[in-house]
Scaffold this motif. Structure first.
Motif, PDB file in Angstrom:
ATOM      1  N   ILE A  49       8.077   4.045  -2.023  1.00 21.94           N
ATOM      2  CA  ILE A  49       6.829   3.356  -2.361  1.00 21.94           C
ATOM      3  C   ILE A  49       6.933   1.852  -2.117  1.00 21.94           C
ATOM      4  O   ILE A  49       5.939   1.195  -1.792  1.00 21.94           O
ATOM      5  CB  ILE A  49       6.441   3.651  -3.828  1.00 21.94           C
ATOM      6  N   TRP A  86       5.997   1.134   1.578  1.00 22.63           N
ATOM      7  CA  TRP A  86       4.552   1.174   1.809  1.00 22.63           C
ATOM      8  C   TRP A  86       3.855  -0.026   1.177  1.00 22.63           C
ATOM      9  O   TRP A  86       2.970  -0.645   1.772  1.00 22.63           O
ATOM     10  CB  TRP A  86       3.971   2.475   1.260  1.00 22.63           C
ATOM     11  N   ASN A  87       4.231  -0.353  -0.051  1.00 24.94           N
ATOM     12  CA  ASN A  87       3.582  -1.463  -0.748  1.00 24.94           C
ATOM     13  C   ASN A  87       3.789  -2.788  -0.025  1.00 24.94           C
ATOM     14  O   ASN A  87       2.891  -3.637  -0.003  1.00 24.94           O
ATOM     15  CB  ASN A  87       4.107  -1.568  -2.182  1.00 24.94           C
ATOM     16  N   THR A 120       4.896  10.244  -0.626  1.00 23.62           N
ATOM     17  CA  THR A 120       5.004   9.110  -1.546  1.00 23.62           C
ATOM     18  C   THR A 120       3.719   9.007  -2.354  1.00 23.62           C
ATOM     19  O   THR A 120       2.628   9.060  -1.797  1.00 23.62           O
ATOM     20  CB  THR A 120       5.232   7.798  -0.777  1.00 23.62           C
ATOM     21  N   PRO A 167       1.149   6.868  -4.661  1.00 26.11           N
ATOM     22  CA  PRO A 167       0.820   5.454  -4.889  1.00 26.11           C
ATOM     23  C   PRO A 167       1.013   5.057  -6.345  1.00 26.11           C
ATOM     24  O   PRO A 167       0.816   5.869  -7.255  1.00 26.11           O
ATOM     25  CB  PRO A 167      -0.652   5.364  -4.468  1.00 26.11           C
ATOM     26  N   ASN A 168       1.389   3.798  -6.549  1.00 27.99           N
ATOM     27  CA  ASN A 168       1.495   3.270  -7.908  1.00 27.99           C
ATOM     28  C   ASN A 168       0.499   2.127  -8.068  1.00 27.99           C
ATOM     29  O   ASN A 168      -0.363   1.908  -7.212  1.00 27.99           O
ATOM     30  CB  ASN A 168       2.932   2.828  -8.207  1.00 27.99           C
ATOM     31  N   THR A 199       0.295  -0.384  -5.194  1.00 26.79           N
ATOM     32  CA  THR A 199      -0.401   0.174  -4.028  1.00 26.79           C
ATOM     33  C   THR A 199      -1.907   0.028  -4.185  1.00 26.79           C
ATOM     34  O   THR A 199      -2.619  -0.422  -3.277  1.00 26.79           O
ATOM     35  CB  THR A 199      -0.058   1.666  -3.867  1.00 26.79           C
TER      36      THR A 199
END
Length: 606
Positions: free
Chosen positions: A317, A320-321, A349, A351-352, A355
């Motif tokens: 993650i 990606w972030n 993955t 998202p958090n 994200t």
């Protein structure tokens, strides 16, 4: 002489009952206390030279203690330990303290039990201090150390001081760390490698790198942790050159060593040196790749950041972030949303909050209210507890997209509000007030009578802010020559904000102006569909059919290639195109109701 008895009742009625109770109570007292285990399972209990029971790991009461859940069950076991005389046994006491420290709700009860122990040892104190650290309460651990451990003169062991040093790191106090160092020397643990490594880490984190180096150089016995801690300390204190000197003379290296020195070069912006090291690393993990991506992202070098991102064998993650945040910083909001779509499609993955902040920022700047609403739905359906940053991003997105009703709803639910949160609300309402102020200024000060176009702009501004009531009041003041564009603007806003009551009024007015235009019917149908009023949808369709605005079923088919052709746009196919959009809108509504991605409808439209 005869003695007259006071009571007429015969002897033995009440006194015999009292005697019975007395005998019964004595009988109960003579019985052994009830046990939480079967006697047949219990092993013979040996006693030591003082006559105290010798406790073994396999004792049934310890197995019962390990399996009990809840404070009530624990109290039953605790009572049995006291009654059986096992509570003061070091093994039983340690198991009790460990059990209570395993959960945050019973940690305080562990202190109460600790205070009732006759001779607590270092192991029990270490257990309590470790529980405070696990609960992210270093100050509580330090207070316990001073009040309970030093206060009760408990002699520490070599596990105590690494915990104490970790407490000093948690509170960021070099002074407490130095006091701990003094006690380490006092008790003769300065040669313990585990203790020395904890001191090196503590001094490095607290900014006292010279003291860390003194501990490092004090003894020749060092391990890989010692070297890595020292290198990481120099990197964190900005002395990457010294860190590199140590790195070059290390007897052995692991991935932590390589990642520390690469991160150091990234931190000072020397990507050439970072890249040179990266290429010769014998084995790279995801942290190594992320460091390089982060370094290029800091320099806003999208090309190289994406090159390393695409080369990664495995992403997490953070990968990606970093890329999503980079696109936001470069104001390439469309690419940010495209990358997010790619991430969701791969599905490896989740998202958090970070994200979603990037996605909301991109949606706000693109005016993509539909995408922003999807993120809001994702937050709620996945039970993500938004922090101040995520809540503010959601609020800002709604404000920038003009939906002040939803912005205010998010604002009202925020437990903590930042300055940005207030500014977003003020700016959102400020746009409406400023527009209204200028609209009023035209006629009142400059004597300019607003035209239909001005009314249209103001109605659209109020509608975008969700202020439908004021839109309706303003639209009643519009001169009769107002064209269908103005009413269509308000009707479209009614659809956006799902206001079927006002939408119905505006649609009827619009139909009166242009009875042969299918557009108002389609928009009204969409309003009903978005609110699940399927009877209303059917009624609108019947009106369309009665007014013969559609061809007969089967003759209004649209071929796939016809949608984008010139003949479709030029041969009077506006009605068919409107109906296709209406159908797509209803499909989107159904997707929302089923919990799927509503924004996938946009792909259908394109």
């Amino acid at each position: 002489m005869a003695v007259r008895l006071r009571h007429s009742k015969p002897i033995g009625s009440s006194s015999s009952l009292s005697l019975e109770k007395l005998l019964k109570s004595q009988k109960n007292l003579s019985r052994p206390p009830p046990r939480l285990w079967f006697d047949s399972d219990a092993e013979p209990v040996d006693v030591d030279y003082q006559g105290l029971p010798i406790l073994k790991q396999s004792h049934p009461i310890l197995r019962t203690l390990d399996s009990c859940t809840g404070i009530r069950a624990f109290n039953q076991v605790h009572t049995q330990l006291i009654v059986s005389g096992l509570f003061q046994h070091s093994l039983a006491a340690s198991r009790v303290i460990k059990k209570l420290c395993s959960a945050s709700r019973t940690a305080q009860h562990a202190i109460y039990v600790f205070d009732h122990l006759g001779e607590p040892d270092a192991f029990l104190c270490n257990t309590v201090m470790r529980s405070y650290l696990n609960l992210n309460d270093p100050y509580g651990a330090l207070q316990f150390y001073y009040e309970k451990m030093i206060g009760k003169c408990v002699v520490p062991n070599h596990y105590t001081f690494p915990l104490l040093v970790k407490v000093c790191v948690g509170i960021g106090s070099v002074r407490e760390g130095e006091k701990a160092h003094d006690r380490i020397v006092k008790y003769g643990f300065e040669l313990d490698l585990f203790v020395r490594n904890s001191l090196i880490h503590m001094y490095s984190v607290c900014g006292s790198i010279w003291n860390a180096r003194i501990v490092f150089d004090a003894e020749p016995e060092l391990d890989l942790v010692s070297w890595n801690s020292m290198i990481d300390g120099y990197v964190k204190n900005g002395e990457v050159g010294v860190a590199r000197q140590l790195f070059d003379v290390m007897p052995e290296r692991d991935i932590v060593s390589w990642n520390s020195i690469v991160a150091g070069y990234v931190e000072i912006g020397d990507m050439e040196a970072a890249k040179d090291l990266f290429e010769i690393i014998p084995y790279k993990d995801v942290v190594t790749w992320n460091s390089m991506i982060d370094g290029y992202a800091r320099k806003l070098n999208v090309i190289l950041a994406c090159e390393f991102f695409n080369r990664m064998p495995l992403r997490n993650i953070v990968s990606w972030n970093t890329i999503l945040a980079l696109y936001v910083r470069c104001k390439d909001y469309s690419e940010c949303l495209r990358m997010f779509d790619r991430m969701m499609e791969l599905g490896d993955t989740k998202p958090n909050a970070a994200t979603l902040v990037s996605v909301l920022t991109a949606s706000a700047n693109l005016g993509r209210l539909d995408r922003g609403k999807w993120v809001h739905f994702y937050i709620e359906s996945n039970r993500i507890r938004p922090d101040v940053l995520l809540s503010t991003s959601l609020l800002t997105m709604y404000a920038k997209c003009g939906d002040m009703d939803l912005a205010k709803d998010v604002f009202d639910k925020m437990p903590d509000r930042s300055v940005v949160s207030w500014n977003s609300m003020i700016m959102g309402y400020g746009m409406v007030l400023e527009g209204w102020w200028y609209f009023d200024l035209m006629e009142r000060v400059y004597m300019i009578k607003p035209k239909v176009e001005h009314y249209g702009c103001m109605v659209d501004l109020l509608a975008r802010a969700g202020l439908m009531k004021y839109s309706e009041e303003l639209i009643r003041k519009v001169p009769m020559e107002a064209g269908p564009a103005l009413w269509g603007s308000l009707l479209s806003a009614c659809r956006t904000h799902s206001n079927s009551e006002l939408g119905e009024i505006v649609a009827k007015r619009l139909i009166e102006l242009e009875p042969r235009d299918i557009g108002p019917y389609v928009l009204l149908s969409n309003i009903y569909a978005s609110e699940g009023k399927w009877d209303g949808v059917e009624h609108v369709r019947m009106m369309i059919k009665e007014n013969r605005l559609l061809k007969e079923a089967g003759s209004s088919m649209v071929h796939q290639g016809e949608l984008g052709s010139e003949s479709f746009l030029e041969n009077g196919s506006q009605h068919r195109r409107s109906m296709v959009y209406s159908m797509l809108s209803e499909i989107g509504t159904q997707i929302k109701l089923s919990g799927r991605d509503a924004y996938t409808v946009d792909y259908l439209r394109t």
